[in-house]
Structure formats: structure tokens, C-alpha cells
Design an enzyme around this catalytic site. Structure first.
Site, PDB file in Angstrom:
ATOM      1  N   ASP A  32     103.606  81.280  20.743  1.00  0.00           N
ATOM      2  CA  ASP A  32     102.945  82.567  20.519  1.00  0.00           C
ATOM      3  C   ASP A  32     103.179  83.485  21.729  1.00  0.00           C
ATOM      4  OD1 ASP A  32     101.228  84.606  19.697  1.00  0.00           O
ATOM      5  OD2 ASP A  32      99.770  83.184  18.881  1.00  0.00           O
ATOM      6  N   ILE A  33     103.501  84.741  21.459  1.00  0.00           N
ATOM      7  CA  ILE A  33     103.706  85.734  22.519  1.00  0.00           C
ATOM      8  C   ILE A  33     102.620  86.816  22.450  1.00  0.00           C
ATOM      9  CG2 ILE A  33     105.270  87.442  23.519  1.00  0.00           C
ATOM     10  CD1 ILE A  33     106.191  84.507  23.782  1.00  0.00           C
ATOM     11  N   LYS A  71     104.522  92.793  16.694  1.00  0.00           N
ATOM     12  CA  LYS A  71     103.553  93.483  15.840  1.00  0.00           C
ATOM     13  C   LYS A  71     102.364  94.006  16.642  1.00  0.00           C
ATOM     14  CE  LYS A  71     102.254  88.845  14.207  1.00  0.00           C
ATOM     15  NZ  LYS A  71     102.239  87.992  13.015  1.00  0.00           N
ATOM     16  N   THR A  72     101.873  93.261  17.614  1.00  0.00           N
ATOM     17  CA  THR A  72     100.741  93.730  18.413  1.00  0.00           C
ATOM     18  C   THR A  72     101.156  94.159  19.815  1.00  0.00           C
ATOM     19  OG1 THR A  72     100.250  91.471  19.144  1.00  0.00           O
ATOM     20  CG2 THR A  72      99.112  92.257  17.163  1.00  0.00           C
ATOM     21  N   SER A 105     106.373  35.449  40.006  1.00  0.00           N
ATOM     22  CA  SER A 105     106.114  34.982  41.371  1.00  0.00           C
ATOM     23  C   SER A 105     107.327  34.226  41.905  1.00  0.00           C
ATOM     24  CB  SER A 105     104.890  34.063  41.386  1.00  0.00           C
ATOM     25  OG  SER A 105     104.794  33.369  42.612  1.00  0.00           O
ATOM     26  N   ALA A 106     107.495  34.255  43.229  1.00  0.00           N
ATOM     27  CA  ALA A 106     108.555  33.452  43.865  1.00  0.00           C
ATOM     28  C   ALA A 106     108.291  31.968  43.665  1.00  0.00           C
ATOM     29  CB  ALA A 106     108.628  33.786  45.352  1.00  0.00           C
ATOM     30  N   THR A 133      95.966  87.300   8.158  1.00  0.00           N
ATOM     31  CA  THR A 133      94.556  87.543   8.460  1.00  0.00           C
ATOM     32  C   THR A 133      94.069  88.777   7.713  1.00  0.00           C
ATOM     33  OG1 THR A 133      94.897  86.609  10.666  1.00  0.00           O
ATOM     34  CG2 THR A 133      92.878  87.852  10.310  1.00  0.00           C
ATOM     35  N   HIS A 189      79.269  47.690  33.886  1.00  0.00           N
ATOM     36  CA  HIS A 189      79.988  48.278  35.025  1.00  0.00           C
ATOM     37  C   HIS A 189      81.502  48.245  34.838  1.00  0.00           C
ATOM     38  CE1 HIS A 189      76.468  49.202  37.408  1.00  0.00           C
ATOM     39  NE2 HIS A 189      75.969  48.051  37.019  1.00  0.00           N
ATOM     40  N   ASN A 238      91.748  42.255  40.644  1.00  0.00           N
ATOM     41  CA  ASN A 238      92.381  41.153  39.946  1.00  0.00           C
ATOM     42  C   ASN A 238      91.398  40.522  38.982  1.00  0.00           C
ATOM     43  OD1 ASN A 238      94.989  41.063  41.272  1.00  0.00           O
ATOM     44  ND2 ASN A 238      93.933  40.256  43.070  1.00  0.00           N
TER      45      ASN A 238
END
Length: 622
Positions: free
Chosen positions: A148-149, A89-90, A595-596, A60, A298, A462
Site C-alpha cells: 500500500d502506498i 487515487k488519493t 560429546s568427545a 469502500t 516457574h 540444563n
């Protein structure tokens, strides 16, 4: 339950620190440390022109210096070098003390003087691109290194002390920041600082949530805490109903919305329709390779279709005098709209391709609220923008948008999440497991079953859908009983087919009658249950009152209907759905199975000579 009056608890609450109360705060020193350099030089140039001292780090500082602007490296400001590959650094008292100091507090000002700390009034930063690093498939250690820390530490320090310090976390804020300082002789207002601080804390929360979620996933665990941050994008007139205010649309932090507004002002239900409908048409195009369209009302489709040429009978029933003059995309929307033109009145349309003039001309004639598409030809957009006194809604879908893998929603204070239903229904889905005696499913029937299946994927459950000639011809949505879905949709199929009856197409309407009035009058003619009070109003549509369409005539015409496809969003629990569907020309069926009584359903299909594919894919949508 914690008693808030408990002295032991109160002992852990840090009391506020007193200082000077100020609305306007002068920016005299700014710290800039950004990974996204968008707008950086313009902002730094503005700040330098305001006499602001610039502090910065790494790339930067280099970008600012290369622009010919004065800048002080943070390492020179602190008297401490950047170390450990830039990890430190900061993180220094001269940085955080300068940010955190309460202005007008004697103790803080004495500490600053004793330790050579100068105030920092503006912090401009954005965080390491952690999510982008993960998205690229980077290895574990690389992802860790991109956490980032220092950035979040400065962000939180600045946001906490927003009474005096301005924190900007995105290039999108630079314009507002500069305008604020121009208007106030280099000062910022408390209102702006509070708004920016709120966004900063939301950014921090979302960033930490992304890290925690990823880390838990690496360990094979569910993230213990999920924090989702949103940024306001637009205020809506109201929610589902006029009394449901406020209502807004926001975007998740780190993501753009999947659309932009090209014309009009969308409402809450408009956007629900648009976002569901666009997924539907996108999947139809992806699966079948044909232009696709949907007509939504809708949050369920009234119709959906792909571009398949019209039969001569369909062209007459749909009032298309010259089918050769319409483009494939216009054809797809015509079919989608004509599935159930009564229900499509006031629809929200979606198309898979760039809207051309022919499609815009089709929409121009219809009563519709809006459309979502991947783009618009300029002339087509101008046509649409003139509808509804300029209020017609045109949304442009982002072509490169990737939907998140997990969806979230809140209902009555409970938060739900689920993996997005990203499974694509393809022709192979339909034909992979055909258990009926009849296994002959034509390519056209496979296409229609795909259309019906993708349509019900975005229909309130459904649901079932009938399809023929590349279009849905009947949707049964939102019923608690599956056979009721089949009956509801079947009634719509009958109306769709009977609109092609010679007596219906031969109805003599009064000159100047409106298109939707003709649609409604035809449907009532087919239904036939017109009351004595209703009859004079209905007959007023015609040059002369038509002779009834008798039950015998309707039954005879329906016998000719064949080649219809039916898809269900879940298994058929009983054979009754198949028995009823047989009345509407159904020859092809797709269902999930499970389905059964699958064997009984197969046997019912065998009795009617139907072919049925088991997809193994339930498509509930709520």
C-alpha cells in the site's frame, strides 16, 4: 557521537508550525478507504447521521452507496480520476492538503482558499493485506502490488496532524470513536486523537518492517532494520516481582494473542507458565496421539504425562479410589500432577483437549492457580470458575493459532531473535540411531522417551527427565552440571516410587487431614531426615506416630524399580550420569550425542544393559 548543540545539525530540524490549540475538534468531513469492510456501514451510517460529509474510494464507496448513504468519490472531490490501475487515487493536494492543514494558521488557510482545498477531519483506513498476501505464497510481483502506498501516506499525514485530525486504522476503534463523538456533540478529544495517532504510527512501522523483512529475504539478506509494533491487551498486577511495575501483555500488530481469558486475571508468571506448558501438551498430543497434560511451576514442568491407565499401586498412591471413573484427559492431568505433587502445589496446568467435568473435578481438589486448554465444557468451566473465590484462571487457547517462525526477546537493552524451536520429537526421533548393544526398545519405552524429551524441551536448561508409564517421574532443571540434573531428578524418582511402598501407603492420617498435608507428610516420611524441632509438627498429621521407613527398606524397594526412561536436553559429557541413573531403574536413554566421550557413555550403557538412542537434537531452553 553527535553534539546536539551543533548549529549545522539544528539547521536540519523543522520547527513546529503554530496553529489554534484545541482539545475538541468537530468532525465535518471524513475520508473512508478500507480493505477490511468490518463495521464500515455502521460507522458510515453514524457519521452521516452526525451530518459528516463522506469521501471515499473504490469498493469502500460502493459499499457505502449500496447502504443508501450519500458519499462523494475522491476523484470527484479532487477533480482528478483514479489512474494506473488504482495506484494513484488519493495522492493529491486536495486530499493531503485537507488533512495536513494546521487549523488557525493564516498561511495554511490562505493556501487552502487559493487552491480550493477543504479540511478533512477524520480519516478511516486500513492497509492492503501485504502479510496475508505473502502468507498465501503469492509470487514476487503480486506481493509488490499489495504494498500500500496511498494508505500509509494518508495514515502518516493524519497522525502527524492529530492536533486536529482523527485517524482510525482498525475496526476495533470504531466503537470508541462513535462513543466519543456522541458524548461531545460530534467532536473528538485530543486525548483520543493522540492515542489513535500512536497506534497509526505503530501500524505504519510494523507494515514497513514486514515489507522490508520480506524484501530482504527475497534478496537472501538479513533485514537491515527490524521494526516490531505491539498493541496493548491487558495490564498485569506486576511483573516477576511486586516491585516490577508496570507490566503488560501486548499482541504483535497483525496477530492475535494465542489465548483468550475465560475466567480470572492472569499474572506475568502465570502467562509464561501457560504459554510454555500449552506448547508442551500440544506437541505430546501431536506426537503420540494421546490426551496430554502438564503441571508447570516457574516456567518449567513439575510433571507432564499422557493418558495411560494407572496401575493398582499408582491408584492407591495417588488416592484414586475408582480409576475407571476418570476420563482420559483427567487421567493425563492426574499423572502430570502426581509426578511431583509437592512441587506441583500452586501449579499452572495445561491440557491438550477440551476440559471435561471429570478433569475439572480433579483440579477442583488441588491447589492450583489456573489452566490453559483448547476449550471447556460449560459445566467444567463453571466448576473451575468457582475455585479460589472465583479467581481461578482459565485460559482458552486459540485452536487455529500459528506461532511465528521467529521469536524475539530483549535482555538488558539487547534484542535477540531466533528461529522458533519447531522440531517435533516423535517415536522415530528416538529409534533412528541406537548405538548400544541392546537395541530392544519397547513401544512403551519409546512413548516414555518421547514424553521425557518433549518435557525437557520446555524445561530450563540444563535438564533431564525420567519417565515411566506415560508420565514424567522426575525432572532435573536449571543445573549447570548435567550429572547434578541426573541426581536432582533421580531423587524425585526415588520419592515417586517410594510413595508406593506398603508402609507409605499404609500411613494412618488423622481424620480430616488436608490432601496437600498428606502429600508433604509422606515425602518427609520417605526422606526421613526430620529434625527434632520438626518432628512434633510432622507427627501431628497422624493418628499415631509411624515407625520409620529404614534405609534398608528403601534400598530393597528401589531394587524392584525397572523400565524407567531417561532423556537429556544435550549430550552426556561423561559416563557419570549413566552410572547414577542406573540406581533408579533406568533401562532406556535418549540424548543428543556429540560429546568427545560418546563412546564411553555407550560403553557405560552396555555395562548396565541399557538401550540408548542418539537423537541428534539438542533441546536447550532458556
Amino acid at each position: 557521537q553527535v553534539d546536539s548543540a551543533d548549529p549545522a545539525m539544528a539547521a536540519h530540524i523543522i520547527q513546529s508550525v503554530s496553529g489554534a490549540a484545541a482539545d475538541l475538534c468537530k468532525v465535518q468531513r471524513a475520508l473512508l478507504s478500507v480493505s477490511d469492510k468490518t463495521g464500515l456501514v455502521e460507522l458510515a451510517t453514524f457519521l452521516a447521521g452526525q451530518g459528516v460529509e463522506l469521501l471515499s474510494t473504490g469498493g469502500t464507496a460502493k459499499a457505502i452507496r449500496n447502504a443508501g448513504l450519500p458519499v462523494v468519490d475522491v476523484s470527484d472531490h479532487t477533480g482528478f480520476p483514479e489512474i494506473m490501475d488504482g495506484r494513484v487515487k488519493t495522492l493529491h493536494p486536495k486530499v493531503h492538503g485537507g488533512i495536513m492543514a494546521v487549523r488557525g494558521n493564516a498561511e495554511h488557510e490562505a493556501a487552502m482558499a487559493a487552491n480550493g482545498i477543504t479540511a478533512i477531519d477524520l480519516v478511516v483506513l486500513n492497509l492492503y493485506a501485504f502479510e496475508a498476501t505473502v502468507a498465501k505464497g503469492s509470487d514476487f510481483n503480486t506481493c509488490i502490488e499489495n504494498i500500500d502506498i496511498g494508505g500509509p501516506s494518508m495514515l502518516r499525514s493524519s497522525a502527524k496532524n492529530h492536533a486536529y485530525v482523527t485517524i482510525a486504522t482498525s475496526p476495533s476503534q470504531y466503537g470508541e470513536l462513535m462513543e466519543e463523538m456522541r458524548s461531545n456533540e460530534g467532536q473528538t478529544t485530543l486525548g483520543l486523537r493522540r492515542r489513535f495517532a500512536a497506534k497509526a504510527f505503530a501500524t505504519s512501522a510494523a507494515y514497513d518492517s514486514a515489507i522490508a523483512t520480506w524484501f530482504a529475504g527475497e534478496l537472501g539478506d538479513t533485514a537491515p532494520v527490524i521494526t516490531r509494533g505491539y498493541e496493548h491487551q491487558m495490564t498485569l498486577k506486576y511483573g516477576c516481582n511486586p516491585h516490577q511495575k508496570p507490566a503488560t501483555i501486548s499482541r504483535p500488530l497483525g496477530r492475535d494473542l494465542p489465548f483468550t481469558v475465560a475466567n480470572g486475571t492472569p499474572g506475568y508468571i502465570n502467562l509464561l507458565d501457560a504459554l510454555n506448558a500449552y506448547q508442551l501438551v500440544s506437541e505430546l498430543k501431536q506426537s503420540l496421539g494421546l490426551p496430554a497434560a502438564a503441571s508447570f511451576k516457574h516456567v518449567s514442568p513439575a510433571g507432564a504425562a499422557v493418558a495411560v491407565p494407572l496401575t493398582a499401586e499408582e491408584a492407591l498412591a495417588y488416592e484414586i479410589p475408582d480409576p475407571s471413573a476418570i476420563t482420559p484427559l483427567a487421567l493425563a492431568y492426574l499423572r502430570a500432577r502426581q509426578a511431583d505433587p509437592m512441587c506441583s502445589f500452586g501449579d499452572f496446568a495445561a491440557v491438550s483437549d477440551v476440559v471435561d467435568v471429570a478433569t475439572a473435578q480433579v483440579l477442583k481438589k488441588e491447589v492450583s492457580d489456573g489452566i490453559i486448554a483448547p476449550g471447556f465444557e460449560p459445566e467444567a468451566l463453571a466448576i473451575l470458575a468457582s475455585k479460589k473465590g472465583g479467581k481461578f484462571i482459565a485460559l482458552q487457547a486459540s485452536p487455529d493459532f500459528t506461532p511465528p517462525a521467529v521469536e524475539y526477546r530483549e535482555v538488558y537493552g539487547a534484542a535477540f531473535s531466533q528461529a522458533r524451536n519447531a522440531t517435533l520429537v516423535t517415536p522415530e526421533t528416538i529409534t533412528a540411531d541406537i548405538r548400544t548393544a541392546n537395541k530392544d526398545v519397547s513401544p512403551e519405552a519409546v512413548r516414555d522417551l518421547v514424553v521425557a524429551s518433549i518435557a525437557i524441551k520446555y524445561t530450563q536448561s540444563n535438564s533431564v527427565a525420567y519417565a515411566k508409564n506415560g508420565q514424567v517421574v522426575g525432572v532435573g532443571a536449571g543445573q549447570q552440571s548435567r550429572v547434578d540434573c541426573v541426581k536432582l531428578a533421580g531423587r524425585k524418582v526415588a520419592v515417586w516410587h517410594l510413595r508406593q511402598h506398603p508402609k507409605v501407603m499404609g500411613l494412618q492420617f488423622k481424620e480430616g487431614s488436608k490432601r496437600q498435608d498428606r502429600v508433604n507428610a509422606r515425602v518427609r516420611y520417605i526422606e526421613g531426615d526430620i529434625t527434632d524441632a520438626e518432628r512434633p509438627i510432622w507427627e501431628a498429621n497422624f493418628a499415631e506416630a509411624p515407625a520409620p521407613l529404614t534405609t534398608e527398606e528403601k534400598d530393597e524397594f528401589m531394587k524392584a524399580l525397572s523400565g524407567v526412561s531417561l532423556s537429556s536436553d544435550a549430550f552426556f559429557p561423561f559416563r557419570d550420569s549413566i552410572d547414577h541413573a542406573s540406581r533408579f531403574g533406568v533401562q532406556y536413554v535418549a540424548q543428543a550425542g556429540g560429546s568427545a566421550k560418546d563412546d564411553q557413555v555407550v560403553e557405560a550403557c552396555n555395562e548396565y544393559g541399557m538401550a540408548m538412542g542418539f537423537t541428534g537434537l539438542r533441546l536447550f531452553h532458556h
